[in-house]
Design a protein around this motif. Structure first.
Motif, short mmCIF file in Angstrom:
data_model
loop_
_atom_site.label_atom_id
_atom_site.label_comp_id
_atom_site.label_asym_id
_atom_site.label_seq_id
_atom_site.Cartn_x
_atom_site.Cartn_y
_atom_site.Cartn_z
N GLN A 26 57.57 7.14 10.59
CA GLN A 26 57.93 5.83 11.13
C GLN A 26 59.07 5.16 10.38
OE1 GLN A 26 55.15 2.61 11.74
NE2 GLN A 26 53.99 3.91 13.07
N GLY A 36 52.12 -0.13 23.16
CA GLY A 36 50.98 0.48 23.83
C GLY A 36 51.14 1.99 23.91
N HIS B 2 52.04 11.79 18.91
CA HIS B 2 53.05 10.76 19.17
C HIS B 2 53.89 10.56 17.92
CE1 HIS B 2 50.92 10.06 22.82
NE2 HIS B 2 49.80 9.82 22.16
N ASP B 3 55.05 10.03 18.12
CA ASP B 3 55.96 9.94 16.98
C ASP B 3 55.68 8.72 16.13
OD1 ASP B 3 56.70 8.33 19.04
OD2 ASP B 3 58.87 8.53 18.69
N SER B 4 54.92 7.76 16.63
CA SER B 4 54.59 6.65 15.74
C SER B 4 53.08 6.60 15.54
CB SER B 4 55.11 5.34 16.32
OG SER B 4 54.51 5.11 17.56
N LEU B 5 52.69 5.94 14.49
CA LEU B 5 51.31 6.02 14.04
C LEU B 5 50.37 5.14 14.86
CD1 LEU B 5 49.82 7.52 11.92
CD2 LEU B 5 50.19 5.59 10.38
N PHE B 6 50.79 3.91 15.13
CA PHE B 6 49.95 2.98 15.87
C PHE B 6 50.61 2.62 17.19
CE2 PHE B 6 49.17 1.97 11.34
CZ PHE B 6 47.85 2.38 11.29
N HIS B 7 49.82 2.56 18.22
CA HIS B 7 50.37 2.20 19.52
C HIS B 7 50.04 0.78 19.91
CE1 HIS B 7 51.92 6.14 20.39
NE2 HIS B 7 50.80 6.63 19.86
N PHE B 12 46.70 -1.23 14.60
CA PHE B 12 47.40 -1.52 13.35
C PHE B 12 46.60 -2.48 12.50
CE2 PHE B 12 50.11 -4.65 11.21
CZ PHE B 12 50.72 -3.85 10.28
#
Lengths: 354, 45, 393
Positions: A26, A36, B2-7, B12
């Motif tokens: 990130q 989302g 997915h490329d990020s940790l939290f959606h 988060f």
């Protein structure tokens, strides 16, 4: 990796954060923004197509194995009153009389909106609600304590509660047919709708479809997709030909993601824990010090008073001693003089006799 | 993956608050020992 | 001690009007309790899916916790802020706090759907983003702190000297913890309603609700200590020693002054809250009139009356003002939770408490009063135990 670092990582792993530290991916940013789950599903409800046939209600009742209602699903008399979700009822269609463009009725289906940032999930103190990657907000009744904060927090008051169940009441709400979606099937209501008033699909696609409809039929729709931005977005989206508050969809819910509403207050909690002990210890120490100083001053005042008295007493004593000595000397002098005088006298008498 | 940790902000915050609570409990407990360390040689007056 | 037990029993025996009424309330309460736990919430409450939190949350939880704030305000004032001359007031305040919080927890057992699962947020799954998780954790911890603070009385009563001395040594630490935990959960009770910006009337909704709840809890705690002291004096004054009587006489003016200052601050921030959200226009509505009644009649008026009582050394006025402020806090909490909540709903969908809900609250309060009477007539609350003179901190 040295030992202390490994220990630290272990500590964080215990707190469930290993992934957070291990993944470098990130891009760092102080702006926390979340869009989302990509590709999550939703349902578009086009109220201009709904005719109030209640097929969706019947299908919902069937696929969820809910108890049969008193009045059959083709009974239109239920529209006389505004109904809501309750025990055994996950969805209802309500009729809004005289609000249509031609003065006719408008029908609107009501069920859980499956928010992108669910308020119910944010307030649940046992984390019974989870936003699934597929889009459904899933409820786990096995941990539910029954505090009903979710009912209070939902901006539309959509969840119901089994108030008449004495021993194992649960929250009543639409599951978006999560088990069916997992199997690749459509939600029961969507499958049953004969008017295509309900469209199931990826939420992003549904928004495009909705925009497209508004653009092609500007006379039929008002230019707003309800649920696109409401409380930062819901998985159920609505199109309408009349203002949304006329068909029971509140226009006061705002666009703030619910977690943001309490984030500040929640963040203040650890800050207070960090600061208050220091602050209070300080106040206590100041007061203790004040007491100590006061006690010391008092002690000193007493000491001075005693000292003064003692000095005076000593001086008096000295005086007295001196006087006494003087008197003593005088007395000795006198005694000596007397003795001498007597001796002289005796000598003179002796001389006379002789 | 997915490329990020939290959606979601919710996910988060669940994690960040969870870690924060652990720290808070830790700091409350350590305050007891800190307090003792700080004051146990104070003369009683 | 032995003279305590005999003095507790009135000469006429048990059939006093108080005992008869209390007995009747308890019989009613037991029947309602049976109904609640065998037929469900629906049998005894008017709660529905629009109003999931009713009288029990508004009165028992919100008002109850605020009024139990006397424990932390008094112990903080005496031990941390150096008001040592009120030392004798600490124990009664801690006792009321402890009983108050116990009452709140018992009331919650009635309110939640699955009472046996009440420890789930700690033991099974933590909803860390929930304000209620924070409230639950703090209330649980604070109840423990209050229990430890209070435990010196039964320990002295039972003559367990060693433990009593250890607790006494921890006084400052426990007081600091008490203030930290109280700050947190008193404010968080207000923060719980932050989640409902579209349901709570704008005059009561504010992003500063946690601050409002915290500051008003201090006023509530101070007023409750005064109110309770005047009532206790009426009924238990044979149990009070010279220290308590002296401290209590001084306390009226000290606490009256503190109450006036806190209410002044509370009034100021309430007005600032209206201004920040630019809610002036609502003041001209019906809800606005009621809001003005609350902040003028139940905040500004007692603020002035407290000050007047302190200036004129009018003990009676301060005591009546304390009662009025207590009432005002209850009005405020019920406004937030019931009156201004769901203001947008049509009248037929709005909640009015069922008499049985109020009946259960009255039953729980009666039980708490009886426990209070049991304790103060036996344990060293209003007097110092001869073996344990209160040492300095």
């Amino acid at each position: 990796m040295d030992r202390s670092r490994r220990k630290l990582l272990k500590l964080f792993a215990a707190a469930g954060a290993t992934t957070a530290l291990a993944q470098p991916a990130q891009a760092a940013s102080a702006n926390k923004h979340f869009d989302g789950y990509p590709g999550s599903y939703g349902v578009l409800h086009d109220t201009t197509r709904c005719v109030g046939c209640r097929s969706c209600e019947a299908a919902c009742n069937e696929v969820n194995n809910l108890p049969k209602p008193d009045k059959p699903f083709d009974d239109k008399s239920v529209f006389e009153e505004k109904r809501r979700t309750k025990t055994g009822v996950f969805t209802v269609v309500n009729r809004y009389d005289g609000v249509g463009k031609d003065g006719g009725p408008v029908y609107r289906k009501l069920q859980c909106n499956h928010c992108l940032e669910p308020a119910c999930g944010n307030v649940c103190f046992v984390h019974a609600f989870t936003k699934s990657p597929e889009g459904a907000v899933v409820y786990d009744p096995s941990v539910c304590v029954g505090c009903r904060y979710c009912l209070l927090a939902c901006p539309w008051s959509l969840p119901g509660y089994e108030y008449d169940n004495a021993f194992s009441p649960v929250v009543v709400r639409c599951t978006m047919c999560y088990p069916r979606i997992k199997e690749g099937k459509l939600p029961g209501c969507v499958e049953a709708c004969p008017m295509e008033a309900l469209t199931f699909g990826k939420r992003d696609d549904l928004i495009k479809i909705a925009r497209d409809r508004i653009e092609k039929h500007p006379d039929r729709y008002i230019d707003h997709i309800y649920g696109e931005k409401e409380i930062s977005g819901t998985s159920w989206l609505y199109l309408s030909g009349v203002p949304f508050d006329k068909i029971g969809l509140s226009t006061h819910v705002g666009v703030t993601p619910p977690p943001k509403l309490t984030a500040g207050a929640l963040g203040a909690v650890p800050m207070v824990v960090g600061l208050w002990p220091a602050l209070l210890t300080g106040v206590w120490a100041i007061n203790k010090r004040k007491e100590k100083v006061a006690a010391q001053e008092q002690a000193e005042a007493v000491k001075t008073a005693i000292d003064q008295t003692t000095t005076k007493a000593n001086a008096d004593l000295d005086d007295y001693k001196k006087k006494a000595e003087l008197q003593k000397e005088k007395a000795i002098d006198q005694a000596v003089k007397k003795a001498l005088a007597e001796a002289e006298k005796a000598r003179e008498q002796a001389e006379e006799k002789a | 993956m997915h490329d990020s940790l939290f959606h979601t902000l919710q996910d988060f915050m669940t994690t960040s608050e969870g870690i924060t609570y652990s720290i808070v409990i830790l700091s409350l407990v350590s305050f007891v020992f800190f307090w003792r360390f700080l004051t146990d040689r104070d003369t009683h007056d | 001690m032995s003279n305590g037990t005999t003095a507790a029993l009135p000469a006429r025996g048990w059939l006093t009007p108080f005992n008869v009424i209390a007995g009747a309330i308890i019989v009613m309460g037991l029947v309602l309790t049976f109904m609640r736990f065998t037929q469900g919430l629906g049998a005894v409450t008017n709660l529905d899916s629009y109003t999931p939190w009713g009288f029990w949350i508004g009165f028992d939880l919100l008002a109850g916790v605020a009024l139990a704030a006397g424990g932390y305000t008094t112990s903080a004032g005496v031990y941390l802020f150096g008001m040592k001359k009120y030392h004798a007031a600490v124990r009664p305040a801690i006792l009321t706090g402890f009983l108050g919080y116990s009452l709140v927890v018992v009331a919650l057992l009635y309110d939640v759907g699955r009472p046996l699962r009440l420890p789930y947020p700690f033991l099974v799954q933590q909803g860390t983003t929930s304000v209620m998780f924070e409230v639950a954790a703090c209330v649980a911890l604070y109840l423990t702190v209050l229990f430890l603070e209070f435990s010196s009385a039964p320990l002295e009563w039972l003559g367990i000297k060693k433990v009593a001395r250890i607790i006494s040594k921890l006084t400052i630490l426990l007081t600091i913890f008490g203030v930290v935990l109280s700050t947190l959960h008193q404010s968080s009770l207000g923060a719980m309603y932050l989640m409902a910006p579209s349901k709570l009337h704008p005059l009561w909704y504010s992003s500063f609700m946690p601050v409002f709840f915290f500051v008003s809890s201090i006023a509530a705690g101070i007023s409750m200590v005064l109110f309770e002291a005047s009532i206790s004096h009426k009924f238990f004054h044979h149990k009070m020693d010279k220290h308590y009587e002296e401290a209590s006489a001084q306390l009226v003016f000290g606490f009256g002054k503190a109450g006036s200052v806190v209410l002044a601050a509370y009034f100021a921030i309430k007005v600032i809250g209206v201004s920040l959200d630019h809610n002036w226009k609502y003041l001209a509505t019906g809800y606005g009139a009621w809001f003005l009644v609350e902040i003028l009649g139940f905040v500004l008026l007692p603020c002035f009356l407290y000050a007047l009582g302190v200036r004129d050394k009018n003990k009676k006025l301060i005591q009546y003002t304390a009662g009025w402020t207590v009432l005002g806090i209850i009005v405020n909490r019920l406004n937030v939770s019931l009156v201004a909540f769901n203001y947008h709903l049509p009248n037929d969908l709005r909640y009015v408490p069922h008499w049985m809900e109020i009946g259960i609250s009255v039953f729980l309060i009666t039980v708490a009063v009886l426990v209070f009477r049991f304790i103060v007539t036996r344990m060293p609350i209003f007097f110092e135990h001869p073996d344990f003179p209160q040492d300095d901190h």
